[in-house]
Scaffold this active site. Structure first.
Site, PDB file in Angstrom:
ATOM      1  N   LEU A 232      22.517  35.842  47.375  1.00  0.00           N
ATOM      2  CA  LEU A 232      23.951  36.054  47.216  1.00  0.00           C
ATOM      3  C   LEU A 232      24.534  36.219  48.610  1.00  0.00           C
ATOM      4  O   LEU A 232      23.916  36.837  49.482  1.00  0.00           O
ATOM      5  CB  LEU A 232      24.243  37.320  46.393  1.00  0.00           C
ATOM      6  N   ASP A 233      25.726  35.659  48.832  1.00  0.00           N
ATOM      7  CA  ASP A 233      26.379  35.825  50.132  1.00  0.00           C
ATOM      8  C   ASP A 233      26.637  37.295  50.412  1.00  0.00           C
ATOM      9  O   ASP A 233      26.806  38.102  49.484  1.00  0.00           O
ATOM     10  CB  ASP A 233      27.706  35.052  50.169  1.00  0.00           C
ATOM     11  N   ARG A 234      26.709  37.629  51.685  1.00  0.00           N
ATOM     12  CA  ARG A 234      26.930  39.017  52.073  1.00  0.00           C
ATOM     13  C   ARG A 234      28.214  39.581  51.473  1.00  0.00           C
ATOM     14  O   ARG A 234      28.258  40.735  51.031  1.00  0.00           O
ATOM     15  CB  ARG A 234      26.980  39.109  53.600  1.00  0.00           C
ATOM     16  N   SER A 236      29.819  38.514  48.783  1.00  0.00           N
ATOM     17  CA  SER A 236      29.888  38.458  47.318  1.00  0.00           C
ATOM     18  C   SER A 236      29.090  39.616  46.742  1.00  0.00           C
ATOM     19  O   SER A 236      28.446  40.378  47.458  1.00  0.00           O
ATOM     20  CB  SER A 236      29.360  37.115  46.801  1.00  0.00           C
ATOM     21  N   ARG A 355      32.227  28.465  46.175  1.00  0.00           N
ATOM     22  CA  ARG A 355      33.359  28.599  47.100  1.00  0.00           C
ATOM     23  C   ARG A 355      33.947  27.235  47.459  1.00  0.00           C
ATOM     24  O   ARG A 355      35.174  27.061  47.511  1.00  0.00           O
ATOM     25  CB  ARG A 355      32.905  29.355  48.354  1.00  0.00           C
TER      26      ARG A 355
END
Length: 473
Positions: A232-234, A236, A355
């Site tokens: 997971l992105d930082r 998100s 995104r």
């Protein structure tokens, strides 16, 4: 450096197998535990162990079900008996499984200095039978495949080697915060609700990541560290799954990989999918259709500065490297403020897929996504909200007291610079723990289609919940 220097000197000494097998230290087989952990297990009676022995004996190698093959079977890709079902394990992998506490660099060095030995099953009557087995003990290379019953020996000096990483200390408040993130735990997986702003992996400028923290403080009864199986992105938040052992992580990796590979063959109307992920996102604008399917190739582009990169939709796949990305979407709710809540279901797992699909395909970038939606944020007519209407919803928080330095109380649409509004809300995952147990007691022809599913639901992070409350008022 002193310890490593002494270790090197000890390793360079020629081994004496007469003494070695007269005073070996034997490790209990790690596969006899109920949770299938491949942990390093020390003998219970340490007082009776001989200290003059020069070799540490690892458990005999047991042929196990291949984790990748098991993952494929769970995903519905049937394999006939004997078709890749047995795991091909190299000597270095077996050592790392049995001794997870040893630094990988040290294990590699042992193989490089040819200080690792192997004895095949057919040559041994007993560990102490020196005359029957001494001539059969030979050096083994890191990439040599293990055979059933093979016994591996390491220099006894590895027991005094330093650990690979120094534990990162946490305060009691931080430790409680970390364990409060847990949504579920069994013998195979740990599921957590990742907070916004906490990095999943370490890197430049990152002092503490979830990967490191979980490896130190979320092992529980196992000596193996949990392993990441997806990202997971930082910025998100939401559901993050970790495999508790190397084996369960391999199974999960295979499940996530097969999800992406088989995305084009998925029946969108079928309710039976072995892996489902649903994200909630607040976007600027509104899609033309209330629901639909996005299916476009994505590729990586290096920016002009040469140091940063971004993902973009690829127009000509014949000239540009790309990966196909598929996302389902549907509108959850629309606001007169020009914002829309979307539910996004990625059928593939590409970097920044959701995104880019929102920003470049739907034309509705996610709120707080300044990488792919900077122009939309500049044009966005920000909501002017009377503070009197929100006094009971927005609380001022002392940032210095937040665990891990996270700012969990700001970032809603009421703030000057909102955080990324992207959250992994729901996930449906096969019960990997039950599948592993079934694979151990049943034949490879077992039909895993009947394995039950686990369903998870992660509450929205504070900034997204406040934005929801604001738009709903």
């Amino acid at each position: 450096m002193t310890v490593l220097h002494q270790l090197r000197r000890a390793l360079l000494k020629p081994p004496s197998f007469t003494q070695a097998y007269g005073g070996t230290r034997t490790l209990t087989s790690p596969y006899h535990t109920e949770n299938n952990s491949t942990a390093f297990i020390k003998p219970d009676d340490q007082n009776n162990r001989k200290t003059q022995g020069k070799w540490l004996t690892l458990p005999p190698f047991n042929t196990t079900i291949n984790g990748a093959s098991l993952g494929k079977n769970i995903a519905g890709i049937r394999q006939s008996t004997g078709e890749g079902n047995e795991s091909t394990t190299t000597a270095i992998k077996w050592v790392m499984r049995c001794c997870p506490q040893l630094p990988r660099s040290l294990v590699q060095k042992l193989f490089r200095l040819r200080q690792v030995r192997r004895k095949p099953l057919e040559s041994s009557n007993s560990v102490g039978d020196v005359h029957a087995s001494e001539c059969q003990v030979k050096r083994v290379s890191a990439k040599d495949s293990m055979r059933f019953g093979d016994t591996v020996y390491l220099p006894i000096t590895v027991e005094a080697s330093p650990t690979e990483k120094t534990e990162c200390l946490c305060t009691e408040e931080e430790l409680k915060f970390l364990h409060d993130l847990e949504l579920y735990k069994d013998s195979a997986i740990i599921v957590i609700n990742k907070p916004t702003g906490m990095p999943v992996q370490g890197g430049i400028g990152i002092k503490r990541s979830l990967d490191e923290l979980a490896g130190t403080y979320m092992r529980y009864e196992l000596s193996e560290a949990p392993r990441l199986v997806h990202r997971l992105d930082r910025d998100s938040s939401g559901i993050l799954v970790l495999g508790r052992t190397q084996y369960s992580a391999t199974v999960l990796h295979s499940i996530f990989r097969e999800k992406t590979i088989g995305a084009s063959n998925i029946d969108l109307k079928s309710e039976k999918r072995f892996l489902q992920r649903k994200y909630w996102a607040l976007v600027i604008g509104s899609p033309r259709r209330p629901q639909g399917l996005i299916s476009v190739p994505l590729g990586k582009v290096v920016m002009d500065d040469g140091r940063s990169e971004r993902i973009t939709v690829v127009e000509n796949v014949s000239t540009t490297a790309s990966q196909h990305a598929i996302t389902e979407y549907r509108v959850l709710d629309s606001s007169f403020h020009g914002l829309t809540w979307l539910e996004l279901s990625p059928l593939t797992g590409r970097k920044h897929q959701l995104r880019v699909h929102c920003a470049e395909v739907l034309g509705t970038p996610i709120v707080g996504d300044y990488k792919y939606g900077w122009q939309a944020h500049k044009k966005w007519n920000r909501i002017q909200i009377a503070s009197s209407n929100l006094e009971h919803k927005i609380e001022v928080c002392n940032k210095s007291s937040l665990p891990f330095g996270l700012n969990l109380e700001s970032g809603s649409i009421a703030d000057k610079q909102p955080n990324l509004h992207l959250h992994c809300k729901k996930m449906v995952l096969p019960d990997v723990s039950s599948a592993i147990k079934q694979a151990c007691i049943s034949s490879s022809d077992y039909d895993f289609a009947d394995i039950k599913s686990l369903k998870f639901d992660a509450p929205l992070p504070p900034h997204m919940q406040r934005s929801w409350d604001i738009l709903s008022s």
